[in-house]
Design an enzyme around this catalytic site. Structure first.
Site, PDB file in Angstrom:
ATOM      1  N   LYS A   1     -16.079 -24.133  15.044  1.00  0.00           N
ATOM      2  CA  LYS A   1     -14.663 -23.737  15.070  1.00  0.00           C
ATOM      3  C   LYS A   1     -14.479 -22.494  14.202  1.00  0.00           C
ATOM      4  CE  LYS A   1     -13.676 -25.047  10.649  1.00  0.00           C
ATOM      5  NZ  LYS A   1     -13.044 -24.243   9.598  1.00  0.00           N
TER       6      LYS A   1
ATOM      7  N   ASP B   1     -12.514 -31.433   8.164  1.00  0.00           N
ATOM      8  CA  ASP B   1     -12.276 -30.709   9.419  1.00  0.00           C
ATOM      9  C   ASP B   1     -12.398 -31.599  10.648  1.00  0.00           C
ATOM     10  OD1 ASP B   1     -11.763 -28.129   8.383  1.00  0.00           O
ATOM     11  OD2 ASP B   1     -13.905 -27.754   8.113  1.00  0.00           O
TER      12      ASP B   1
END
Length: 322
Positions: free
Chosen positions: A10, A131
């Site tokens: 990401k 995350d």
């Protein structure tokens, strides 16, 4: 039973620090899935052991994939798992390289054992990594709080750009440096969403990260990489990233090859010793069998044979030699 998962990385399109609660920084950020991924293979074991191997090296509970496998085992009372990871996402590069593997393990075991998706909550995923809730689904998401509030955002960006500095930067150290520098958090996430909702697609200048200055303070190479991408464009930096990953992958393969060669040499030597010991043991067993028959014959305990004295036994055994 085994399953394969792609652990996608990401990038943070924005990252605003909005406050602090319970010792954690509160965030407001846009997180986007990228195509760079690790390969994760999960095998369901017959025993209760958790084993995690990353690029040929054994990983412990510090690895998010190990923690995820243990979390799934403890929560859903399963047997053990073997997790094998082939890395492509750089660690400590801001691309979720560590957390991605843990998320892939959760998804893989969920599919493998047909676990109801309702059980996989943001609170559950936070145990894998901060995350993890935002990386569980692909797409662009607005992430708030300590990472537990995740909403999909309908934003179509024409491209996503990331850059990689020459040396890694630890996220925890960045947050500490942010506090030490006494910086004030921005509002780029909210501004970007508002502008995009108005039809303004030119949002490049709003892609900001409150941890950029702390990262530069820790590692000046971050600024150099940022300036390089502004000067030469994304393609050149992505080519450099690709080349660096190729070199890292080659180095990992060389290390694995050397490790296998060493194990083969050690195991080959051990194999030769075992063969010699086996042959010696076979000889001893044959001698024992012969002595056992002799003793039982002399004692009259051999089944189906009458007791004979030693002189008769010797004459019977060696008659053909006379």
């Amino acid at each position: 039973m085994e399953i394969f998962e792609r652990a996608k990385g990401k990038i943070n399109l924005t990252l605003d620090i909005t406050g602090e609660s319970g010792g954690f920084h509160l965030l407001d950020m846009l997180v986007a899935t990228i195509d760079l991924f690790d390969d994760v293979k999960i095998t369901y074991r017959a025993d209760d052991k958790i084993e995690c191997v990353q690029d040929g090296e054994i990983a412990d509970e510090k690895n998010s994939a190990y923690r995820a496998a243990k979390l799934m085992q403890d929560t859903f009372k399963t047997r053990g798992f073997t997790v094998e990871i082939t890395k492509r996402i750089p660690l400590a590069g801001g691309l979720g390289g560590s957390c991605a593997d843990g998320v892939a393990v959760v998804r893989g075991i969920e599919k493998m054992l047909d676990i109801k998706h309702d059980y996989i909550t943001p609170e559950f995923l936070l145990k894998v990594g901060s995350d993890a809730p935002s990386m569980y689904f692909d797409g662009i998401k607005r992430v708030r709080g300590i990472g537990d509030k995740v909403d999909f955002i309908d934003i179509k960006l024409p491209y996503k750009v990331g850059f990689l500095a020459e040396n890694e930067v630890d996220t925890t150290a960045c947050f500490k440096m942010y506090d030490d520098m006494k910086l004030c958090g921005g509002n780029s996430t909210e501004q970007l969403i508002k502008e995009f909702s108005k039809g303004n697609a030119n949002v490049t200048n709003m892609l900001k990260n409150d941890l950029f200055l702390p990262a530069v303070r820790i590692n000046p190479d971050v600024k150099k990489a940022y300036e390089r991408i502004l000067k030469t464009g994304a393609d050149a930096d992505l080519d450099k990233l690709s080349a660096k990953l190729h070199i890292q992958r080659g180095q990992n393969l060389d290390e694995q090859r050397q490790s296998v060669h060493t194990r083969l040499a050690v195991n080959g030597s051990a194999h030769d010793k075992i063969i010699k010991q086996r042959d010696a043991l076979d000889a001893l067993e044959q001698k024992f069998t012969w002595m056992d028959v002799l003793a039982r014959t002399a004692a009259g305990t051999l089944s189906g044979k009458a007791k004979i004295d030693l002189e008769t036994y010797v004459q019977t055994t060696y008659f053909d030699h006379i």
